[in-house]
Design a protein around this motif. Structure first.
Motif, PDB file in Angstrom:
ATOM      1  N   ARG A   1       0.856  -1.192   0.000  1.00  0.00           N
ATOM      2  CA  ARG A   1       0.000   0.000   0.000  1.00  0.00           C
ATOM      3  C   ARG A   1       0.886   1.233   0.000  1.00  0.00           C
ATOM      4  NH1 ARG A   1      -5.036  -1.924   2.639  1.00  0.00           N
ATOM      5  NH2 ARG A   1      -4.796  -4.163   2.470  1.00  0.00           N
ATOM      6  N   GLU A   2       0.416   2.269  -0.670  1.00  0.00           N
ATOM      7  CA  GLU A   2       1.153   3.537  -0.664  1.00  0.00           C
ATOM      8  C   GLU A   2       0.865   4.279   0.638  1.00  0.00           C
ATOM      9  OE1 GLU A   2       3.313   4.958  -2.688  1.00  0.00           O
ATOM     10  OE2 GLU A   2       3.292   3.386  -4.216  1.00  0.00           O
ATOM     11  N   PRO A   3       1.838   4.992   1.173  1.00  0.00           N
ATOM     12  CA  PRO A   3       1.537   5.854   2.331  1.00  0.00           C
ATOM     13  C   PRO A   3       0.630   6.999   1.893  1.00  0.00           C
ATOM     14  CG  PRO A   3       3.795   6.188   1.565  1.00  0.00           C
ATOM     15  CD  PRO A   3       3.236   5.066   0.762  1.00  0.00           C
ATOM     16  N   SER A   4       0.159   7.775   2.855  1.00  0.00           N
ATOM     17  CA  SER A   4      -0.767   8.864   2.502  1.00  0.00           C
ATOM     18  C   SER A   4      -0.034   9.899   1.634  1.00  0.00           C
ATOM     19  CB  SER A   4      -1.325   9.506   3.766  1.00  0.00           C
ATOM     20  OG  SER A   4      -0.286   9.904   4.602  1.00  0.00           O
TER      21      SER A   4
ATOM     22  N   PHE B   1       3.908  11.873   1.457  1.00  0.00           N
ATOM     23  CA  PHE B   1       4.889  11.161   2.288  1.00  0.00           C
ATOM     24  C   PHE B   1       6.319  11.608   1.954  1.00  0.00           C
ATOM     25  CE2 PHE B   1       7.856   7.602   2.804  1.00  0.00           C
ATOM     26  CZ  PHE B   1       7.713   7.336   4.146  1.00  0.00           C
ATOM     27  N   ARG B   2       6.618  11.628   0.642  1.00  0.00           N
ATOM     28  CA  ARG B   2       7.974  11.985   0.220  1.00  0.00           C
ATOM     29  C   ARG B   2       8.348  13.387   0.724  1.00  0.00           C
ATOM     30  NH1 ARG B   2       8.980  11.884  -5.966  1.00  0.00           N
ATOM     31  NH2 ARG B   2       6.727  11.655  -5.843  1.00  0.00           N
TER      32      ARG B   2
ATOM     33  N   ARG C   1       7.191  14.919   3.292  1.00  0.00           N
ATOM     34  CA  ARG C   1       7.390  14.925   4.748  1.00  0.00           C
ATOM     35  C   ARG C   1       8.765  14.358   5.111  1.00  0.00           C
ATOM     36  NH1 ARG C   1       1.948  13.715   4.230  1.00  0.00           N
ATOM     37  NH2 ARG C   1       2.166  11.456   4.456  1.00  0.00           N
ATOM     38  N   VAL C   2       9.200  13.338   4.367  1.00  0.00           N
ATOM     39  CA  VAL C   2      10.543  12.782   4.614  1.00  0.00           C
ATOM     40  C   VAL C   2      11.594  13.857   4.317  1.00  0.00           C
ATOM     41  CG1 VAL C   2      12.253  11.085   3.845  1.00  0.00           C
ATOM     42  CG2 VAL C   2       9.883  10.388   4.162  1.00  0.00           C
ATOM     43  N   LEU C   3      11.443  14.531   3.170  1.00  0.00           N
ATOM     44  CA  LEU C   3      12.430  15.551   2.774  1.00  0.00           C
ATOM     45  C   LEU C   3      12.422  16.729   3.748  1.00  0.00           C
ATOM     46  CD1 LEU C   3      12.029  15.510  -1.101  1.00  0.00           C
ATOM     47  CD2 LEU C   3      13.775  14.401   0.270  1.00  0.00           C
TER      48      LEU C   3
ATOM     49  N   ARG D   1      11.737  16.596   6.949  1.00  0.00           N
ATOM     50  CA  ARG D   1      12.471  16.180   8.159  1.00  0.00           C
ATOM     51  C   ARG D   1      13.973  16.178   7.901  1.00  0.00           C
ATOM     52  NH1 ARG D   1      10.259  10.922  11.094  1.00  0.00           N
ATOM     53  NH2 ARG D   1      12.183  11.288  12.262  1.00  0.00           N
ATOM     54  N   LEU D   2      14.338  15.769   6.687  1.00  0.00           N
ATOM     55  CA  LEU D   2      15.763  15.740   6.320  1.00  0.00           C
ATOM     56  C   LEU D   2      16.346  17.150   6.358  1.00  0.00           C
ATOM     57  CD1 LEU D   2      17.893  13.720   5.293  1.00  0.00           C
ATOM     58  CD2 LEU D   2      17.227  14.336   2.981  1.00  0.00           C
ATOM     59  N   GLN D   3      15.606  18.097   5.764  1.00  0.00           N
ATOM     60  CA  GLN D   3      16.085  19.486   5.738  1.00  0.00           C
ATOM     61  C   GLN D   3      16.144  20.069   7.145  1.00  0.00           C
ATOM     62  OE1 GLN D   3      13.348  21.085   2.929  1.00  0.00           O
ATOM     63  NE2 GLN D   3      14.604  20.527   1.159  1.00  0.00           N
TER      64      GLN D   3
ATOM     65  N   GLN E   1      16.709  18.461   9.851  1.00  0.00           N
ATOM     66  CA  GLN E   1      17.894  17.887  10.523  1.00  0.00           C
ATOM     67  C   GLN E   1      19.170  18.570  10.052  1.00  0.00           C
ATOM     68  OE1 GLN E   1      18.096  13.638  10.238  1.00  0.00           O
ATOM     69  NE2 GLN E   1      16.413  13.338  11.661  1.00  0.00           N
ATOM     70  N   ARG E   2      19.194  18.911   8.738  1.00  0.00           N
ATOM     71  CA  ARG E   2      20.395  19.558   8.196  1.00  0.00           C
ATOM     72  C   ARG E   2      20.560  20.959   8.756  1.00  0.00           C
ATOM     73  NH1 ARG E   2      20.115  18.419   1.773  1.00  0.00           N
ATOM     74  NH2 ARG E   2      21.479  16.638   1.674  1.00  0.00           N
TER      75      ARG E   2
ATOM     76  N   TYR F   1       6.615   1.333   3.773  1.00  0.00           N
ATOM     77  CA  TYR F   1       5.421   1.697   4.539  1.00  0.00           C
ATOM     78  C   TYR F   1       4.531   0.470   4.781  1.00  0.00           C
ATOM     79  CZ  TYR F   1       0.916   3.719   5.712  1.00  0.00           C
ATOM     80  OH  TYR F   1      -0.262   4.003   6.335  1.00  0.00           O
ATOM     81  N   SER F   2       4.400  -0.396   3.770  1.00  0.00           N
ATOM     82  CA  SER F   2       3.490  -1.538   3.896  1.00  0.00           C
ATOM     83  C   SER F   2       3.961  -2.522   4.964  1.00  0.00           C
ATOM     84  CB  SER F   2       3.350  -2.257   2.555  1.00  0.00           C
ATOM     85  OG  SER F   2       2.799  -1.383   1.613  1.00  0.00           O
TER      86      SER F   2
ATOM     87  N   THR G   1      -1.987  -0.975  -3.353  1.00  0.00           N
ATOM     88  CA  THR G   1      -1.413  -0.300  -4.513  1.00  0.00           C
ATOM     89  C   THR G   1      -1.953  -0.888  -5.804  1.00  0.00           C
ATOM     90  OG1 THR G   1       0.575   0.074  -3.245  1.00  0.00           O
ATOM     91  CG2 THR G   1       0.766   0.317  -5.619  1.00  0.00           C
TER      92      THR G   1
END
Lengths: 102, 189
Positions: A15-18, A21-22, A24-26, A28-30, A32-33, B36-37, B107
């Motif tokens: 399943r894909e995350p909501s 997602f990408r 939100r990851v980036l 958090r990365l920024q 942290q930087r 995620y899954s 998916t």
């Protein structure tokens, strides 16, 4: 493959995350930087703790040594006073004996 | 020999390693459903699963220098998210939420099946003990062979095979009992 296994593959399909997602990851990365200095704190705390842990036995030994020296000085002083008192008593006794003997 | 897809990924990996954020975003896009899954099927909590998945990708960013290829990235991510999900349950004495109200959609579209049975099976998988649940996820979500699962979880292959066998037997027994208690009705047709 039996029916249960086929159904498990269906139920456990990836399943894909909501959405976002990408991003939100980036984000958090920024984040942290942007605050790399915070990483220094754990290391600084660790270094301080290690220094304190290493210094404690030395400080304790130094304290014991000073207390020992103070005790020694007090003992020497007490012996000196006792010696003076004994000498004084001895002199007085001698004087008394001289007076009794004509 | 390197396939075109591999070459593209290796290029993305190399660019991400060099600090290219777009290339790292591409790696996230390629592997986010897998990461995620695993977290979602094991933890059954959308927010916790997302946090574990995000942490896994941040960990990937810090370890890009140690990775060699897409296959390596995929297996590395799988290993990290599996262990992080297991750690999450240990840390918080966490019990998976077995409700399906907030379950994300699969998916790939699947052939029409009895939705009652599908939901029942999802709940029964979520109620399996932790190790059995992870074995089932790795076998049927990821399609891994018992030997690969054994290597990933640092277990003997025999333990993985017997664990899977027991989990399937448990699921079969519970499905049999549930279907006997809830015979097919119009609502289920």
């Amino acid at each position: 493959m039996n029916d249960l296994e086929a159904r498990l593959r269906e139920v456990l399909a990836r399943r894909e995350p909501s959405p976002g997602f990408r991003g939100r990851v980036l984000a958090r990365l920024q984040a942290q930087r942007r605050r790399p200095a915070r990483r220094i704190w754990p290391a600084a705390v660790l270094a301080a703790s290690l220094a304190l842990a290493a210094g404690l036995p030395f400080a304790r030994r130094e304290l014991n040594r000073r207390q020992g020296e103070q005790a020694k000085a007090q003992l020497i002083l007490a012996l000196d006073i006792t010696q003076q008192k004994l000498a004084l008593t001895e002199r007085r006794l001698a004087a008394l004996q001289e007076r009794k003997i004509p | 020999m390197t396939s075109a897809a591999d070459a593209g990924t290796e290029s993305a990996l190399a660019r991400a390693r060099a600090g290219d954020e777009a290339a790292f975003a591409e790696l996230v896009r390629r592997h986010q459903a897998m990461v995620y899954s695993i977290a979602w099927h094991y933890l059954r909590h959308r927010d916790v699963a997302e946090e574990v998945a995000q942490d896994t990708f941040l960990h990937l960013f810090r370890n890009l220098d140690h990775l060699e290829s897409d296959a390596h990235v995929e297996s590395w991510l799988r290993r990290v998210v599996v262990h992080r999900a297991i750690d999450q349950t240990r840390r918080a004495r966490y019990r998976p939420w077995t409700g399906l109200e907030h379950a994300p959609e699969p998916t790939q579209s699947s052939p029409p099946a009895d939705p009652w049975l599908r939901d029942l099976l999802a709940r029964l998988v979520a109620a399996l003990p932790g190790r059995a649940r992870m074995l089932v996820i790795l076998r049927y979500q990821e399609g891994l062979e018992p030997a690969d699962i054994a290597a990933l979880l640092a277990l003997p292959v025999g333990t993985v095979k017997s664990g899977l066998h027991r989990a399937l037997a448990l699921l079969r027994g519970k499905i049999r009992r549930e279907t006997a208690a809830h015979p097919v009705t119009e609502a289920r047709r």
